[in-house]
Design a protein around this motif. Structure first.
Motif, mmCIF file in Angstrom:
data_model
loop_
_atom_site.group_PDB
_atom_site.id
_atom_site.type_symbol
_atom_site.label_atom_id
_atom_site.label_comp_id
_atom_site.label_asym_id
_atom_site.label_seq_id
_atom_site.Cartn_x
_atom_site.Cartn_y
_atom_site.Cartn_z
ATOM 1 N N UNK A 183 -24.178 67.306 55.693
ATOM 2 C CA UNK A 183 -25.162 66.643 56.556
ATOM 3 C C UNK A 183 -24.733 65.222 56.881
ATOM 4 N N UNK A 184 -23.721 64.721 56.171
ATOM 5 C CA UNK A 184 -23.293 63.341 56.349
ATOM 6 C C UNK A 184 -22.394 63.180 57.568
ATOM 7 N N UNK A 185 -22.663 62.135 58.334
ATOM 8 C CA UNK A 185 -21.832 61.792 59.485
ATOM 9 C C UNK A 185 -20.820 60.742 59.044
ATOM 10 N N UNK A 186 -19.529 61.069 59.059
ATOM 11 C CA UNK A 186 -18.534 60.110 58.556
ATOM 12 C C UNK A 186 -18.489 58.798 59.329
ATOM 13 N N UNK A 193 -29.189 60.251 49.131
ATOM 14 C CA UNK A 193 -30.262 61.130 49.641
ATOM 15 C C UNK A 193 -29.746 62.562 49.790
ATOM 16 N N UNK A 194 -28.504 62.677 50.264
ATOM 17 C CA UNK A 194 -27.915 64.016 50.431
ATOM 18 C C UNK A 194 -27.651 64.668 49.080
ATOM 19 N N UNK A 195 -27.268 63.873 48.085
ATOM 20 C CA UNK A 195 -27.089 64.410 46.727
ATOM 21 C C UNK A 195 -28.410 64.990 46.225
ATOM 22 N N UNK A 196 -29.483 64.226 46.426
ATOM 23 C CA UNK A 196 -30.799 64.686 45.967
ATOM 24 C C UNK A 196 -31.241 65.951 46.698
ATOM 25 N N UNK A 197 -30.765 66.113 47.930
ATOM 26 C CA UNK A 197 -31.109 67.304 48.719
ATOM 27 C C UNK A 197 -30.170 68.469 48.435
ATOM 28 N N UNK A 215 -21.107 68.750 49.454
ATOM 29 C CA UNK A 215 -20.078 67.720 49.574
ATOM 30 C C UNK A 215 -20.551 66.404 48.966
ATOM 31 N N UNK A 216 -21.779 66.000 49.249
ATOM 32 C CA UNK A 216 -22.306 64.747 48.696
ATOM 33 C C UNK A 216 -22.287 64.786 47.175
#
Length: 312
Positions: A208-211, A221-225, A229-230
């Motif tokens: 979900x992360x935009x490089x 936030x992405x780790x928590x979701x 990859x996060x």
């Protein structure tokens, strides 16, 4: 008995000032701008003017003031001398001597990360402990080592520079200090973004992360979701910090590690990733060190600076 003292935390943009009782009660805090032009010539006179003005405003006599503690970014030796502080414009400067001459009050100085650690040990998350290490995960990685209530500054005022422990031989680019592979380069708020971008370059995966736009906050936030990859980025981040702090523990054997700075706002999950690898790498005798989140926030430096001038 001297009832009051000042705690001063000097930053590149603002100076945080606190008037304290010597029992640690913060009576008032305020900020003044850091005028860094002309090699920062106005910074200490501005601090002195503000402190003396506050005493006059409150009707406090100088004889009732234990002194002024000041934290500055960069090395400062036991005599209060700064060899050079780029973001304040200072070259060689006898900080505490000048501050005492300007105010007529005793003054003591320390590195900003070290005094923040002292603040957390005194009145923050680690209150009640005597030996601890604070790790500040912000734009860089700062550190402060407190043993038996005293800051470990070292021979050159550079004690506690945890961010410059070597942990990596892969991620390209130089740290701000000029070396390669520093903890700060891969585990600060900027560093974890740098790490994530590099990992994506090695292996383009769905995330979900935009490089182009991702931030440290978005990564956590992405780790928590549960973004796969996060979570891989967080694992590598945790490995770097766990490895570095295990080395620190083998030297200092602290009771507690205090995790602060902007990235600590992600909460307990940050500690979980660090502690997982810390336990893996650390000497068995240091394995039970406690990990806690800092509690004083941006006030830690003021508290620690104030503690510098309060005799036990």
């Amino acid at each position: 008995m001297q009832e009051y003292c000042f705690g001063i935390d000097v930053g590149g943009t603002t100076v945080k000032m606190g008037l304290f009782r010597t029992d640690g009660e913060l009576l008032e805090k305020w900020e003044i701008p850091s005028h860094t032009e002309n090699e920062g010539a106005a910074i200490l006179p501005d601090i002195a003017k503000a402190a003396l003005g506050k005493l006059e405003e409150r009707g406090i006599d100088k004889k009732d003031v234990a002194g002024i503690g000041i934290g500055v970014p960069g090395p400062i030796d036991a005599n209060g001398v700064v060899p050079h502080t780029a973001n304040l414009g200072w070259g060689y400067k006898e900080v505490t001597k000048e501050l005492t001459e300007l105010t007529g009050l005793p003054s003591k100085g320390g590195n900003d990360a070290n005094v923040a650690a002292l603040g957390e040990m005194w009145k923050g998350a680690a209150a009640g402990h005597k030996s601890g290490v604070m790790v500040t995960l912000g734009t860089g990685v700062g550190g402060g080592v407190i043993i038996n209530g005293k800051i470990i500054t070292g021979a050159h005022g550079a004690g506690g520079e945890i961010g410059h422990i070597h942990v990596d031989d892969e991620v390209p680019g130089a740290c701000g200090c000029g070396n390669h592979g520093c903890l700060e380069h891969v585990a600060s708020a900027n560093g974890i973004v740098r790490l994530a971008k590099w990992m994506l370059e090695q292996n383009a995966v769905k995330t979900v992360l935009d490089p182009e736009t991702m931030s440290a906050r978005e990564i956590w936030d992405a780790v928590k979701d549960g973004d796969t990859f996060a979570c891989e980025v967080a694992e590598r981040f945790g490995k770097y910090l766990g490895l570095a702090l295990s080395a620190v523990a083998g030297t200092a054997d602290p009771e507690v590690f205090v995790i602060g700075g902007g990235m600590s706002r992600a909460g307990q999950i940050v500690i979980d990733y660090i502690q997982k690898y810390y336990v893996k790498y650390v000497f068995r005798g240091c394995r039970d060190a406690e990990f806690i989140l800092a509690s004083l926030g941006n006030d830690a430096g003021m508290y620690g600076a104030a503690k510098l001038v309060i005799e036990e």
